[in-house]
Design a protein around this motif. Structure first.
Motif, PDB file in Angstrom:
ATOM      1  N   GLU A  16     -14.465 -40.369 -41.762  1.00 35.65           N
ATOM      2  CA  GLU A  16     -14.618 -39.080 -42.396  1.00 35.65           C
ATOM      3  C   GLU A  16     -15.177 -38.857 -43.538  1.00 35.65           C
ATOM      4  O   GLU A  16     -15.964 -38.004 -43.905  1.00 35.65           O
ATOM      5  CB  GLU A  16     -13.388 -38.159 -42.126  1.00 35.65           C
ATOM      6  N   LEU A  17     -14.744 -39.665 -44.670  1.00 32.72           N
ATOM      7  CA  LEU A  17     -15.340 -39.618 -46.083  1.00 32.72           C
ATOM      8  C   LEU A  17     -16.909 -39.893 -46.151  1.00 32.72           C
ATOM      9  O   LEU A  17     -17.153 -40.887 -45.666  1.00 32.72           O
ATOM     10  CB  LEU A  17     -14.489 -40.177 -46.868  1.00 32.72           C
ATOM     11  N   PRO A  18     -17.568 -39.219 -47.116  1.00 34.58           N
ATOM     12  CA  PRO A  18     -18.892 -39.785 -47.696  1.00 34.58           C
ATOM     13  C   PRO A  18     -18.808 -40.950 -48.275  1.00 34.58           C
ATOM     14  O   PRO A  18     -17.711 -41.384 -48.983  1.00 34.58           O
ATOM     15  CB  PRO A  18     -19.406 -38.499 -48.241  1.00 34.58           C
ATOM     16  N   ALA A  19     -20.029 -41.806 -48.331  1.00 34.53           N
ATOM     17  CA  ALA A  19     -20.023 -43.145 -48.870  1.00 34.53           C
ATOM     18  C   ALA A  19     -19.595 -42.924 -50.326  1.00 34.53           C
ATOM     19  O   ALA A  19     -19.077 -43.865 -51.216  1.00 34.53           O
ATOM     20  CB  ALA A  19     -21.330 -43.631 -48.740  1.00 34.53           C
ATOM     21  N   SER A  20     -19.774 -41.655 -50.960  1.00 36.88           N
ATOM     22  CA  SER A  20     -19.469 -41.395 -52.514  1.00 36.88           C
ATOM     23  C   SER A  20     -18.316 -41.479 -52.839  1.00 36.88           C
ATOM     24  O   SER A  20     -18.044 -41.789 -53.962  1.00 36.88           O
ATOM     25  CB  SER A  20     -20.222 -40.067 -52.887  1.00 36.88           C
ATOM     26  N   ALA A  21     -17.373 -41.143 -51.718  1.00 32.36           N
ATOM     27  CA  ALA A  21     -15.997 -41.031 -52.067  1.00 32.36           C
ATOM     28  C   ALA A  21     -15.206 -42.352 -51.704  1.00 32.36           C
ATOM     29  O   ALA A  21     -14.022 -42.440 -51.826  1.00 32.36           O
ATOM     30  CB  ALA A  21     -15.306 -39.831 -51.287  1.00 32.36           C
ATOM     31  N   LEU A  22     -15.783 -43.238 -50.938  1.00 34.02           N
ATOM     32  CA  LEU A  22     -15.018 -44.349 -50.637  1.00 34.02           C
ATOM     33  C   LEU A  22     -14.601 -45.381 -51.762  1.00 34.02           C
ATOM     34  O   LEU A  22     -13.621 -46.147 -51.698  1.00 34.02           O
ATOM     35  CB  LEU A  22     -15.956 -45.275 -49.747  1.00 34.02           C
ATOM     36  N   GLY A  23     -15.559 -45.465 -52.905  1.00 34.39           N
ATOM     37  CA  GLY A  23     -15.179 -46.234 -54.122  1.00 34.39           C
ATOM     38  C   GLY A  23     -13.906 -45.861 -54.727  1.00 34.39           C
ATOM     39  O   GLY A  23     -12.879 -46.848 -55.002  1.00 34.39           O
ATOM     40  N   ASP A  24     -13.660 -44.709 -54.719  1.00 31.62           N
ATOM     41  CA  ASP A  24     -12.483 -43.951 -55.346  1.00 31.62           C
ATOM     42  C   ASP A  24     -11.388 -44.239 -54.351  1.00 31.62           C
ATOM     43  O   ASP A  24     -10.291 -44.592 -54.654  1.00 31.62           O
ATOM     44  CB  ASP A  24     -12.411 -42.666 -55.566  1.00 31.62           C
ATOM     45  N   LEU A  25     -11.464 -44.039 -53.086  1.00 32.26           N
ATOM     46  CA  LEU A  25     -10.432 -44.488 -52.079  1.00 32.26           C
ATOM     47  C   LEU A  25      -9.966 -45.829 -52.140  1.00 32.26           C
ATOM     48  O   LEU A  25      -8.668 -45.989 -52.305  1.00 32.26           O
ATOM     49  CB  LEU A  25     -10.877 -44.047 -50.806  1.00 32.26           C
ATOM     50  N   ARG A  26     -11.136 -46.822 -52.339  1.00 32.04           N
ATOM     51  CA  ARG A  26     -10.429 -48.130 -52.278  1.00 32.04           C
ATOM     52  C   ARG A  26      -9.803 -48.396 -53.649  1.00 32.04           C
ATOM     53  O   ARG A  26      -8.773 -49.085 -53.599  1.00 32.04           O
ATOM     54  CB  ARG A  26     -11.722 -49.055 -52.317  1.00 32.04           C
ATOM     55  N   ARG A  27     -10.145 -47.848 -54.893  1.00 34.92           N
ATOM     56  CA  ARG A  27      -9.586 -48.048 -56.037  1.00 34.92           C
ATOM     57  C   ARG A  27      -8.038 -47.423 -55.941  1.00 34.92           C
ATOM     58  O   ARG A  27      -7.091 -48.208 -56.398  1.00 34.92           O
ATOM     59  CB  ARG A  27     -10.296 -47.136 -57.131  1.00 34.92           C
ATOM     60  N   ASP A  28      -7.926 -46.037 -55.484  1.00 36.97           N
ATOM     61  CA  ASP A  28      -6.673 -45.390 -55.376  1.00 36.97           C
ATOM     62  C   ASP A  28      -5.835 -46.369 -54.433  1.00 36.97           C
ATOM     63  O   ASP A  28      -4.289 -46.589 -54.760  1.00 36.97           O
ATOM     64  CB  ASP A  28      -6.717 -44.117 -54.880  1.00 36.97           C
TER      65      ASP A  28
ATOM     66  N   SER B 182     -13.288 -32.230 -53.208  1.00 40.40           N
ATOM     67  CA  SER B 182     -12.918 -33.569 -52.608  1.00 40.40           C
ATOM     68  C   SER B 182     -11.751 -34.268 -53.334  1.00 40.40           C
ATOM     69  O   SER B 182     -12.122 -35.251 -53.754  1.00 40.40           O
ATOM     70  CB  SER B 182     -14.165 -34.338 -52.241  1.00 40.40           C
ATOM     71  N   PRO B 183     -10.645 -33.914 -53.370  1.00 44.04           N
ATOM     72  CA  PRO B 183      -9.567 -34.305 -53.720  1.00 44.04           C
ATOM     73  C   PRO B 183      -9.089 -35.656 -53.423  1.00 44.04           C
ATOM     74  O   PRO B 183      -9.287 -36.032 -52.312  1.00 44.04           O
ATOM     75  CB  PRO B 183      -8.415 -33.490 -54.015  1.00 44.04           C
ATOM     76  N   SER B 184      -8.514 -36.629 -54.206  1.00 46.19           N
ATOM     77  CA  SER B 184      -8.192 -37.835 -53.727  1.00 46.19           C
ATOM     78  C   SER B 184      -7.078 -37.824 -52.784  1.00 46.19           C
ATOM     79  O   SER B 184      -6.290 -36.977 -52.981  1.00 46.19           O
ATOM     80  CB  SER B 184      -7.743 -38.678 -54.998  1.00 46.19           C
ATOM     81  N   LEU B 185      -7.196 -38.452 -51.830  1.00 44.97           N
ATOM     82  CA  LEU B 185      -5.994 -38.442 -50.660  1.00 44.97           C
ATOM     83  C   LEU B 185      -4.753 -39.089 -51.174  1.00 44.97           C
ATOM     84  O   LEU B 185      -3.786 -38.984 -50.579  1.00 44.97           O
ATOM     85  CB  LEU B 185      -6.581 -39.283 -49.368  1.00 44.97           C
ATOM     86  N   LEU B 186      -4.788 -39.690 -52.234  1.00 47.66           N
ATOM     87  CA  LEU B 186      -3.623 -40.430 -52.809  1.00 47.66           C
ATOM     88  C   LEU B 186      -3.306 -39.949 -54.248  1.00 47.66           C
ATOM     89  O   LEU B 186      -2.820 -40.692 -55.246  1.00 47.66           O
ATOM     90  CB  LEU B 186      -3.799 -41.883 -52.830  1.00 47.66           C
ATOM     91  N   GLU B 187      -3.511 -38.785 -54.634  1.00 44.62           N
ATOM     92  CA  GLU B 187      -3.479 -38.090 -55.941  1.00 44.62           C
ATOM     93  C   GLU B 187      -2.261 -38.214 -56.356  1.00 44.62           C
ATOM     94  O   GLU B 187      -1.831 -38.382 -57.411  1.00 44.62           O
ATOM     95  CB  GLU B 187      -4.074 -36.753 -55.884  1.00 44.62           C
ATOM     96  N   HIS B 188      -1.287 -38.040 -55.394  1.00 45.86           N
ATOM     97  CA  HIS B 188       0.300 -38.244 -55.581  1.00 45.86           C
ATOM     98  C   HIS B 188       0.934 -39.321 -56.028  1.00 45.86           C
ATOM     99  O   HIS B 188       2.165 -39.353 -56.353  1.00 45.86           O
ATOM    100  CB  HIS B 188       0.974 -37.224 -54.785  1.00 45.86           C
ATOM    101  N   ALA B 189       0.172 -40.505 -55.839  1.00 48.19           N
ATOM    102  CA  ALA B 189       0.880 -41.792 -55.577  1.00 48.19           C
ATOM    103  C   ALA B 189       1.327 -42.128 -56.941  1.00 48.19           C
ATOM    104  O   ALA B 189       2.152 -43.206 -57.153  1.00 48.19           O
ATOM    105  CB  ALA B 189      -0.004 -42.797 -55.011  1.00 48.19           C
ATOM    106  N   TRP B 190       0.834 -41.631 -58.220  1.00 47.97           N
ATOM    107  CA  TRP B 190       1.275 -41.977 -59.444  1.00 47.97           C
ATOM    108  C   TRP B 190       2.742 -41.906 -59.638  1.00 47.97           C
ATOM    109  O   TRP B 190       3.102 -42.769 -60.345  1.00 47.97           O
ATOM    110  CB  TRP B 190       0.430 -40.881 -60.526  1.00 47.97           C
TER     111      TRP B 190
END
Length: 625
Positions: free
Chosen positions: A93-105, A131-139
């Motif tokens: 579902e995510l656009p390619a521009s968001a995948l780098g952040d998803l991998r990092r997070d 388009s907030p991070s799906l893992l914003e809360h993992a901190w």
């Protein structure tokens, strides 16, 4: 034999209250609910330290390997499932521009260093973009796991060196808590970026250490109702609860007061509550209130609910569901709770209770972790860099099929306009929507200036912006150009090295003349130009960015000049500022929805509410029913 603590139902209730506070905050219904994380921190410090002390008292040692094994069996399985689900969703579902952040997070979450990853990436917890991070809360999970690794080792060494005497360890813990508090103050940038202070393990460890101090003082101590100390603790717990309630309903994450005294008071108040209800006070009024079955039940699913609710909230937003307000919250919470219950019974408990054989877990855990890491990398293999520096451009493409049949609307501006473009409906008034944003750039004249220096969110890379937009309009041929800007324009101006300050006739004159030129050029190809008035911004101390931006007089004057220039250029003005700032005053919530968590940018739900208002306004302006 493994050390065990007596079960205290009120502590389950505190877990439930903590997770419900965080969920309510993320749903936009509890202003300071993010402080539920601090309650979790203090609880963790208390419970883990109590376990370590009981084990040392009964065996004269702390089996570190066994402790770490139990912690990983408790925490890791559910995280792996969440990461696998997030990786799958990202790939589909995510656009390619968001995948780098998803991998990092994702990899940061897997390694339990998500808080430091967020700091290094410059993430802002208080800015929920479209388009907030799906893992914003993992901190917060990362901070707790880092504590679970380091603290037992320190406790084991300290207790062994002092032959089990707690006094020296208590003193050292108090010193570390004070050092953490000083670190929080050191890293806080008043009126500016809060990420280092908020995410840092060193700056947030104080809350966990408060809990550890309570455990060091009380665990193993005879706790009788007739003990004067216990009476004082039970009595103090009630006003401490009131303090927490006030903080949870009034605090904002970007206010300087939160870092000056809010976080320390929240942590110490939580420690007092825990001290009061973990002993004989559990049978008092507060202890009984916290022990009610519904609150305790939420405490039992608190870990899974915390893990799952944020990805669910991101995926099931107003646009995806067609819901808003409490209806949207109810649906999101119901889905999150359902998944958390399934996680508890099918993932967490089988591993934790030993129903999954230990050899299988020891072999399967590393393999599962490696598999999830591979899945994250594979799912994000199509990542492309997304613009993020000042002056870099982010485009939101216009649907060519819709544009061919009904025309198009192009949204232009800065990061605020980008949020509108990214969260827009597919079409408005029969026209496709897209946009182009230059991050951190204003439209001029010159560059924004604060205190005689260039503003942080501006730079020379912005100076050719209008020329580039005119070329884009000529290429894409939109029927309507929607201009949304103002965050930088309300500042003083640096024009060729000369500062033109707000409030004088020269600022008015150069701003009005430049606006006329900009509006005229954007409409030079025949596109109809519609400009949105600038909204007010958070007052000084409540939001990020230049303090001058929060001056309502600046915003009001900018909007007056915009209207004058639009009249001369034949453009239309829509009073967006009046919608977002009723009566000209900054408000954080509208219709129960948090609009701008950082004082400037719309939240996901806030953007959806704006479009509910803006879509019919645009339709009327364009002559559509």
């Amino acid at each position: 034999m493994r050390a065990r603590l007596p079960h205290v139902p009120a502590l389950d209730g505190l877990r439930g209250a903590a997770v419900l506070g965080v969920v309510a905050y993320h749903a936009g219904h509890l202003r300071g609910g993010f402080l539920g994380v601090d309650l979790f921190f203090v609880l963790s410090g208390f419970l883990i330290t109590s376990l370590l002390l009981v084990e040392h008292e009964s065996t004269d040692r702390i089996a570190l390997g066994a402790f770490w094994g139990r912690r990983f069996r408790r925490l890791l399985p559910a995280v792996l499932v969440v990461l696998a689900a997030v990786a799958l969703y990202g790939a589909l579902e995510l656009p390619a521009s968001a995948l780098g952040d998803l991998r990092r997070d994702g990899l940061g979450t897997l390694a339990y260093v998500a808080n430091w990853v967020s700091i290094s990436a410059g993430s802002d917890y208080w800015s929920a973009f479209a388009s907030p991070s799906l893992l914003e809360h993992a901190w917060s999970l990362a901070i707790e796991e880092q504590f679970y690794v380091v603290w037992p080792l320190l406790a084991a060494v300290g207790l062994r060196a002092t032959h089990g005497r707690r006094g020296p360890l208590m003193a050292a813990t108090a010193v570390m808590a004070v050092a953490s508090l000083l670190t929080l103050w050191w890293h806080h940038d008043p009126g500016g970026d809060t990420s280092r202070a908020y995410y840092g393990t060193d700056s947030r460890a104080a809350a966990i250490l408060y809990g550890a101090l309570v455990a060091l003082a009380l665990t193993g101590r005879p706790r009788r109702r007739d003990d004067p100390v216990e009476r004082v603790l039970a009595l103090a717990a009630m006003p401490a609860t009131v303090v927490l309630a006030v903080l949870w309903t009034t605090s904002t994450g970007t206010s300087d007061s939160l870092y000056g005294w809010g976080l320390p008071v929240a942590g110490l108040s939580a420690a007092v509550v825990i001290a009061g209800v973990s002993g004989p006070g559990a049978r008092g009024l507060l202890g009984r209130a916290l022990s009610v079955p519904p609150l305790r039940w939420f405490g039992t699913i608190s870990y899974g609910l915390y893990l799952w609710h944020w990805p669910v909230f991101v995926v099931l937003d107003a646009e995806a569901t067609g819901l808003d307000g409490w209806a949207l919250t109810g649906m999101r919470v119901a889905v999150s709770v359902a998944i958390a219950v399934v996680s508890l019974h099918l993932v967490e408990q089988p591993v934790r209770s030993g129903r999954l054989p230990r050899p299988a877990w020891r072999l399967g855990a590393p393999l599962a972790g490696a598999a999830v890491a591979v899945a994250l990398v594979a799912a994000t293999s199509g990542a492309v860099d997304e613009a993020g520096d000042v002056g870099e451009r982010v485009a939101v493409p216009i649907d060519p099929e819709l544009s061919a049949t009904g025309g198009s609307i192009m949204i232009l501006g800065d990061s605020e306009a980008l949020i509108l473009a990214m969260s827009s409906p597919p079409e408005v008034a029969g026209r496709a929507l897209g946009g182009d944003a230059a991050l951190g750039c204003g439209i001029g004249p010159g560059l924004g200036s604060v205190g005689g220096l260039p503003a942080a969110a501006d730079g020379p890379s912005c100076t050719d912006l209008i020329d580039e937009w005119v070329e884009l309009i000529e290429t894409d041929d939109p029927e309507v150009v929607l201009l949304h800007t103002g965050a930088t324009e309300v500042l003083d101006r640096d024009i060729d090295g000369r500062i033109v300050r707000f409030g004088g006739p020269e600022w008015d004159d150069v701003t009005r003349r430049h606006l006329e030129v900009v509006l005229d050029r954007l409409g030079s190809t025949g596109a109809r130009v519609i400009a949105l008035t600038a909204p007010c911004f958070a007052p000084s101390g409540e939001g990020g960015g230049p303090v001058d931006r929060g001056d309502p007089l600046r915003v009001s004057r900018w909007n007056e000049l915009l209207r004058e220039a639009a009249q001369q250029a034949g453009a239309t003005v829509i009073d967006y500022g009046a919608m977002l700032c009723p009566g000209g005053s900054y408000v954080e919530e509208l219709e129960g929805i948090t609009m701008r968590a950082d004082g400037v940018h719309l939240t996901t739900d806030g953007a959806a509410l704006v479009w509910d208002w803006l879509s019919p306004v645009l339709a009327r302006e364009l002559g559509e029913p």
